[in-house]
Structure formats: C-alpha cells, structure tokens
Design a protein around this motif. Structure first.
Motif, PDB file in Angstrom:
ATOM      1  N   PRO A  50       0.792  -0.960  -0.072  1.00 14.84           N
ATOM      2  CA  PRO A  50      -0.012   0.163  -0.063  1.00 14.84           C
ATOM      3  C   PRO A  50       0.719   1.354   0.027  1.00 14.84           C
ATOM      4  CG  PRO A  50      -0.644  -1.674   1.616  1.00 14.84           C
ATOM      5  CD  PRO A  50       0.429  -2.043   1.229  1.00 14.84           C
ATOM      6  N   THR A  51       0.250   2.317  -0.473  1.00 14.72           N
ATOM      7  CA  THR A  51       0.911   3.597  -0.509  1.00 14.72           C
ATOM      8  C   THR A  51       1.289   3.840   0.780  1.00 14.72           C
ATOM      9  OG1 THR A  51      -0.034   4.186  -2.527  1.00 14.72           O
ATOM     10  CG2 THR A  51       0.968   6.120  -1.183  1.00 14.72           C
ATOM     11  N   ALA A  52       2.403   4.526   1.144  1.00 15.59           N
ATOM     12  CA  ALA A  52       2.998   4.969   2.468  1.00 15.59           C
ATOM     13  C   ALA A  52       3.325   3.868   3.532  1.00 15.59           C
ATOM     14  CB  ALA A  52       1.861   5.925   3.195  1.00 15.59           C
ATOM     15  N   ALA A  53       3.155   2.543   3.141  1.00 10.73           N
ATOM     16  CA  ALA A  53       3.456   1.434   3.938  1.00 10.73           C
ATOM     17  C   ALA A  53       5.059   1.190   3.766  1.00 10.73           C
ATOM     18  CB  ALA A  53       2.809   0.144   3.623  1.00 10.73           C
ATOM     19  N   ARG A  54       5.391   0.610   4.913  1.00  6.68           N
ATOM     20  CA  ARG A  54       6.713   0.214   4.675  1.00  6.68           C
ATOM     21  C   ARG A  54       6.848  -1.166   4.283  1.00  6.68           C
ATOM     22  NH1 ARG A  54      11.636   0.883   9.123  1.00  6.68           N
ATOM     23  NH2 ARG A  54      13.150   0.087   7.908  1.00  6.68           N
ATOM     24  N   ALA A  55       7.803  -1.339   3.426  1.00  3.96           N
ATOM     25  CA  ALA A  55       8.175  -2.615   2.727  1.00  3.96           C
ATOM     26  C   ALA A  55       9.435  -3.214   3.269  1.00  3.96           C
ATOM     27  CB  ALA A  55       7.915  -2.685   1.053  1.00  3.96           C
ATOM     28  N   LEU A  56       9.770  -4.343   3.563  1.00  6.42           N
ATOM     29  CA  LEU A  56      10.972  -4.924   3.890  1.00  6.42           C
ATOM     30  C   LEU A  56      11.052  -6.476   2.960  1.00  6.42           C
ATOM     31  CD1 LEU A  56      10.928  -4.981   7.592  1.00  6.42           C
ATOM     32  CD2 LEU A  56      12.120  -3.231   6.219  1.00  6.42           C
ATOM     33  N   THR A  57      12.221  -6.528   2.568  1.00  4.54           N
ATOM     34  CA  THR A  57      12.587  -7.751   1.960  1.00  4.54           C
ATOM     35  C   THR A  57      13.705  -8.508   2.818  1.00  4.54           C
ATOM     36  OG1 THR A  57      12.357  -6.813  -0.053  1.00  4.54           O
ATOM     37  CG2 THR A  57      13.571  -8.700  -0.264  1.00  4.54           C
ATOM     38  N   LEU A  58      13.298  -9.684   3.072  1.00  4.63           N
ATOM     39  CA  LEU A  58      14.152 -10.687   3.749  1.00  4.63           C
ATOM     40  C   LEU A  58      14.895 -11.547   2.809  1.00  4.63           C
ATOM     41  CD1 LEU A  58      11.959 -11.821   6.947  1.00  4.63           C
ATOM     42  CD2 LEU A  58      13.361  -9.787   6.587  1.00  4.63           C
ATOM     43  N   PRO A  59      16.078 -11.654   3.011  1.00  2.00           N
ATOM     44  CA  PRO A  59      16.665 -12.596   1.793  1.00  2.00           C
ATOM     45  C   PRO A  59      16.366 -14.150   1.816  1.00  2.00           C
ATOM     46  CG  PRO A  59      18.439 -12.051   3.625  1.00  2.00           C
ATOM     47  CD  PRO A  59      17.023 -11.187   4.163  1.00  2.00           C
ATOM     48  N   GLU A  60      15.934 -14.604   2.907  1.00  2.00           N
ATOM     49  CA  GLU A  60      15.449 -16.018   2.943  1.00  2.00           C
ATOM     50  C   GLU A  60      14.100 -16.060   3.665  1.00  2.00           C
ATOM     51  OE1 GLU A  60      17.615 -18.771   5.453  1.00  2.00           O
ATOM     52  OE2 GLU A  60      19.007 -17.100   5.816  1.00  2.00           O
ATOM     53  N   ASN A  61      13.204 -17.245   3.633  1.00  2.00           N
ATOM     54  CA  ASN A  61      12.209 -17.272   4.390  1.00  2.00           C
ATOM     55  C   ASN A  61      12.435 -17.612   5.835  1.00  2.00           C
ATOM     56  OD1 ASN A  61       9.674 -17.959   5.478  1.00  2.00           O
ATOM     57  ND2 ASN A  61       9.187 -19.311   3.872  1.00  2.00           N
ATOM     58  N   LEU A  62      12.254 -16.695   6.666  1.00  2.50           N
ATOM     59  CA  LEU A  62      12.555 -17.036   8.147  1.00  2.50           C
ATOM     60  C   LEU A  62      11.541 -17.674   9.033  1.00  2.50           C
ATOM     61  CD1 LEU A  62      14.251 -13.717   8.944  1.00  2.50           C
ATOM     62  CD2 LEU A  62      15.541 -15.664   8.149  1.00  2.50           C
ATOM     63  N   GLY A  63      10.487 -17.957   8.163  1.00  6.49           N
ATOM     64  CA  GLY A  63       9.344 -18.421   9.054  1.00  6.49           C
ATOM     65  C   GLY A  63       8.350 -17.274   9.572  1.00  6.49           C
ATOM     66  N   ILE A  64       7.115 -17.599   9.848  1.00  7.53           N
ATOM     67  CA  ILE A  64       6.471 -16.921  10.035  1.00  7.53           C
ATOM     68  C   ILE A  64       6.457 -15.854  11.673  1.00  7.53           C
ATOM     69  CG2 ILE A  64       3.859 -16.415  10.905  1.00  7.53           C
ATOM     70  CD1 ILE A  64       2.996 -18.462   8.926  1.00  7.53           C
ATOM     71  N   PRO A  65       6.747 -16.606  12.673  1.00  5.80           N
ATOM     72  CA  PRO A  65       7.180 -15.811  13.960  1.00  5.80           C
ATOM     73  C   PRO A  65       8.219 -14.783  13.641  1.00  5.80           C
ATOM     74  CG  PRO A  65       6.833 -18.024  14.335  1.00  5.80           C
ATOM     75  CD  PRO A  65       7.066 -18.156  12.696  1.00  5.80           C
ATOM     76  N   ALA A  66       9.339 -15.290  13.003  1.00  7.80           N
ATOM     77  CA  ALA A  66      10.644 -14.434  12.744  1.00  7.80           C
ATOM     78  C   ALA A  66      10.472 -13.358  11.715  1.00  7.80           C
ATOM     79  CB  ALA A  66      11.950 -15.314  12.415  1.00  7.80           C
ATOM     80  N   GLY A  67       9.474 -13.608  10.744  1.00 10.33           N
ATOM     81  CA  GLY A  67       8.963 -12.542   9.977  1.00 10.33           C
ATOM     82  C   GLY A  67       8.186 -11.634  10.692  1.00 10.33           C
ATOM     83  N   ARG A  68       7.168 -11.847  11.331  1.00  9.73           N
ATOM     84  CA  ARG A  68       6.438 -11.039  12.120  1.00  9.73           C
ATOM     85  C   ARG A  68       7.390 -10.115  13.082  1.00  9.73           C
ATOM     86  NH1 ARG A  68       2.436 -15.393  13.759  1.00  9.73           N
ATOM     87  NH2 ARG A  68       0.849 -15.396  12.039  1.00  9.73           N
ATOM     88  N   ASN A  69       8.312 -10.452  13.657  1.00  9.68           N
ATOM     89  CA  ASN A  69       9.145  -9.874  14.682  1.00  9.68           C
ATOM     90  C   ASN A  69      10.146  -8.926  13.987  1.00  9.68           C
ATOM     91  OD1 ASN A  69       8.503 -11.261  17.159  1.00  9.68           O
ATOM     92  ND2 ASN A  69      10.073 -12.861  16.921  1.00  9.68           N
ATOM     93  N   VAL A  70      10.321  -9.128  12.889  1.00  9.92           N
ATOM     94  CA  VAL A  70      11.198  -8.245  11.839  1.00  9.92           C
ATOM     95  C   VAL A  70      10.231  -7.074  11.521  1.00  9.92           C
ATOM     96  CG1 VAL A  70      12.259  -7.622   9.608  1.00  9.92           C
ATOM     97  CG2 VAL A  70      12.759  -9.673  10.843  1.00  9.92           C
ATOM     98  N   GLY A  71       8.954  -7.105  11.269  1.00 10.09           N
ATOM     99  CA  GLY A  71       8.167  -6.169  10.900  1.00 10.09           C
ATOM    100  C   GLY A  71       7.845  -5.292  12.103  1.00 10.09           C
ATOM    101  N   ALA A  72       7.494  -5.918  13.270  1.00 12.54           N
ATOM    102  CA  ALA A  72       7.129  -5.448  14.296  1.00 12.54           C
ATOM    103  C   ALA A  72       8.483  -4.460  14.974  1.00 12.54           C
ATOM    104  CB  ALA A  72       6.762  -6.318  15.718  1.00 12.54           C
ATOM    105  N   HIS A  73       9.486  -5.012  14.819  1.00 10.72           N
ATOM    106  CA  HIS A  73      10.840  -4.172  15.312  1.00 10.72           C
ATOM    107  C   HIS A  73      11.129  -2.843  14.305  1.00 10.72           C
ATOM    108  CE1 HIS A  73      14.750  -3.388  16.646  1.00 10.72           C
ATOM    109  NE2 HIS A  73      15.287  -3.209  15.430  1.00 10.72           N
ATOM    110  N   ALA A  74      10.770  -3.013  12.949  1.00 10.53           N
ATOM    111  CA  ALA A  74      10.977  -2.121  12.050  1.00 10.53           C
ATOM    112  C   ALA A  74       9.943  -0.909  12.300  1.00 10.53           C
ATOM    113  CB  ALA A  74      10.635  -2.626  10.517  1.00 10.53           C
ATOM    114  N   LEU A  75       8.773  -1.410  12.587  1.00  9.44           N
ATOM    115  CA  LEU A  75       7.813  -0.361  13.083  1.00  9.44           C
ATOM    116  C   LEU A  75       8.021   0.401  14.222  1.00  9.44           C
ATOM    117  CD1 LEU A  75       4.506  -2.086  11.932  1.00  9.44           C
ATOM    118  CD2 LEU A  75       5.319   0.016  10.775  1.00  9.44           C
ATOM    119  N   ALA A  76       8.728  -0.140  15.147  1.00 10.68           N
ATOM    120  CA  ALA A  76       9.187   0.415  16.199  1.00 10.68           C
ATOM    121  C   ALA A  76      10.149   1.514  15.987  1.00 10.68           C
ATOM    122  CB  ALA A  76       9.404  -0.651  17.321  1.00 10.68           C
ATOM    123  N   GLN A  77      10.938   1.419  15.073  1.00  5.23           N
ATOM    124  CA  GLN A  77      11.970   2.354  14.566  1.00  5.23           C
ATOM    125  C   GLN A  77      11.525   3.308  14.055  1.00  5.23           C
ATOM    126  OE1 GLN A  77      14.832   1.273  16.259  1.00  5.23           O
ATOM    127  NE2 GLN A  77      13.621  -0.458  16.846  1.00  5.23           N
TER     128      GLN A  77
END
Length: 294
Positions: A50-77
């Motif tokens: 979506p417009t104005a959303a942050r997009a992150l590209t992980l180099p490999e599939n880390l799994g659902i929990p780790a991917g969610r943590n990455v997104g939550a951490h990025a938003l906290a920053q």
C-alpha cells in the motif's frame, strides 16, 4: 481527540496475490484508527504494498514468527511505536471497516488483556473450525471470554506486553507460536480476551496441506514445554501430547513425521530460551479453563 494508533504487520511470500490484494484493501478501509503498515517479504520482495506502507525484503524465508518480529521491530524504529500491534495473515479479510477500532475498544474495556482475538470464520461469516476457537470448550464460538491461547494471524497485542515477552519465538518457523506467546504474556500477569462478536474472514484451509505440519507441530510442542513450563510439568505435558498425537495418527496417519518432530524438539530444546512460568501462572491458567498440560 487523536485516533488510536495501530501498527500492522503483514507477511507475504507473493504466493496468493488475489487474496493478499483483498486483505490489504479491507485493511486500508479501516476507520477510527491511525494505521502504520509494514509488509514483510519472507524471502521475496513484496509485490503488493500500500501507498505509505513500509516494505521489507528478507533474503530468505525465516518463517512466520521471525518474519512478524522483523516487521514489528521495523515499525518500532519508525518514530514512536503504536500502543497496539495487529498481526494479519495475507489471506484474512476485514468484513467491516470498523473491525480494528472495535478491537481497540475491547482492549480498553479489558485492561488486563494483553491481546484481543476476534472470531475467525470462513468467508460465509459463520463457519468457525474448532482449531480457530482459542479455548478448549469450542461448542459455542459466538461466546466471548477470557482465553489462554490465540489464533496468531488475526490478533491485536499491546506493544507494552509484546516486547517484554520477547515477541514471537523465532525458531518455531510455523505452528504453536501463538500458544508460546500467550503463555509468556500470562506469566507477565496479563490475560487474553476473545471478542467473539467481532468477526474476521479466512479461507477454510487445513493445516495438513503443508508437508511440514506434523513434524513442526510436534517439534514445537516440545519447545513450548521446555521454554515455558516448570520442570515437573514437562514430562506430563509431553506424555499428554504424545498420546494425543498417537491417537490422531491412528485415524489420519503421520506417525513417523510426528515422531521425527518430537525427537527433533527434544534434541534441540536447549537452544531455546527457557523462562519457566511461575506456579501462580499455572494456577491462573488452570482457573481460566486450560491447565498448561493440554
């Protein structure tokens, strides 16, 4: 009066574009809240952002929990973290534009609840499989109440509880990360709330469609026990779940995959962060209807 702020994390593998487009459209239609969105490509570059959303590209599939943590951490920053986090499966949809606002209102009405869970149904707005009901007594999915586990892909969590609990268990990859996080939130003194009058939609899929289901589910059961239970309860918990898994295998197969998972979990248990819950938490969970053995 400012609108409540909700940080939304959505994972993608770019594997279901039509469903993800629908999920994002209904997310963007939410009213009464201030949204910040992070779309995390788990081993891919997100194709729909979506417009104005942050997009992150992980180099490999880390799994659902780790991917969610990455997104939550990025938003906290990105400036001041929102009071609430919402984790959204990329094939789940909001049938009304006030869902997130109503979930926040439920959280305000239940201040001890670290997380608020809507009722998840199929696209028919009625069918709720037993596995989507976050309590043992599943005969009345329309009944709200205190809960001790969660359906991970549509859940509102207070940031002030999520971060101290350590977030999702990265190593789980898939399955039972909601049970693990719920137990850690309860051990902080919180509860969970099932807002059954607020519905969200999800395709009526089966977890067994994933080839890794039985192995990872069994492995992660061991890790949940090792991470969270007092030592005397671990053998009892594993006995209960080994027996239940064996009985299911008689009907549905998968005994070898489950046995492999139990062995893998036991061999790798010491790589998990162990935070055994207080005996007071054991009693609280039991009083809430789910002793931490089942």
């Amino acid at each position: 009066m400012p609108l409540p702020c909700v940080d939304v994390v959505l994972l993608t593998l770019n594997d279901r574009p039509a469903e993800e487009a629908a999920a994002q459209a209904t997310l963007l239609a939410q009213t009464g809240v201030d949204l910040r969105i992070c779309v995390v490509g788990n081993g891919c570059t997100p194709a729909i952002v979506p417009t104005a959303a942050r997009a992150l590209t992980l180099p490999e599939n880390l799994g659902i929990p780790a991917g969610r943590n990455v997104g939550a951490h990025a938003l906290a920053q990105d400036g001041r973290p929102a009071e609430y986090l919402f984790f959204l499966d990329n094939d789940a949809t909001f049938p009304r534009p006030d869902i997130l606002a109503r979930l926040v209102a439920e959280a305000e009405q239940h201040p001890r609840a670290a997380y608020v869970q809507p009722r998840l149904t199929g696209p028919d707005d009625t069918t709720t499989p037993r596995r989507w009901i976050p309590r043992l007594r599943s005969g009345h999915p329309e009944r709200p109440g205190t809960i001790t586990t969660m359906t991970e892909g549509v859940v509102l969590i207070r940031r002030t509880a999520f971060d101290p609990a350590g977030g999702w268990a990265d190593a789980f990859f898939l399955y039972h990360e909601g049970l693990d996080l719920a137990q850690r939130l309860w051990d902080q003194g919180h509860t969970g709330w099932y807002a059954a009058g607020i519905r969200m939609h999800h395709p009526l899929t089966q977890p067994t469609r994933h080839a890794l289901f039985r192995r990872l589910a069994a492995r992660n059961r061991v890790w949940v026990a090792y991470r969270n239970l007092p030592a005397p309860l671990i053998p009892a918990y594993l006995f209960v779940w080994t027996t239940a898994t064996a009985l299911r295998a008689v009907r549905g197969g998968g005994a070898q995959e489950s046995l492999r998972g139990f062995r893998e979990g036991w061999a790798g248990r010491r790589r998990q962060e162990r935070r055994p819950m207080k005996w007071r938490t054991v009693l609280r969970l039991t009083a809430a209807g789910r002793p931490p053995l089942v």
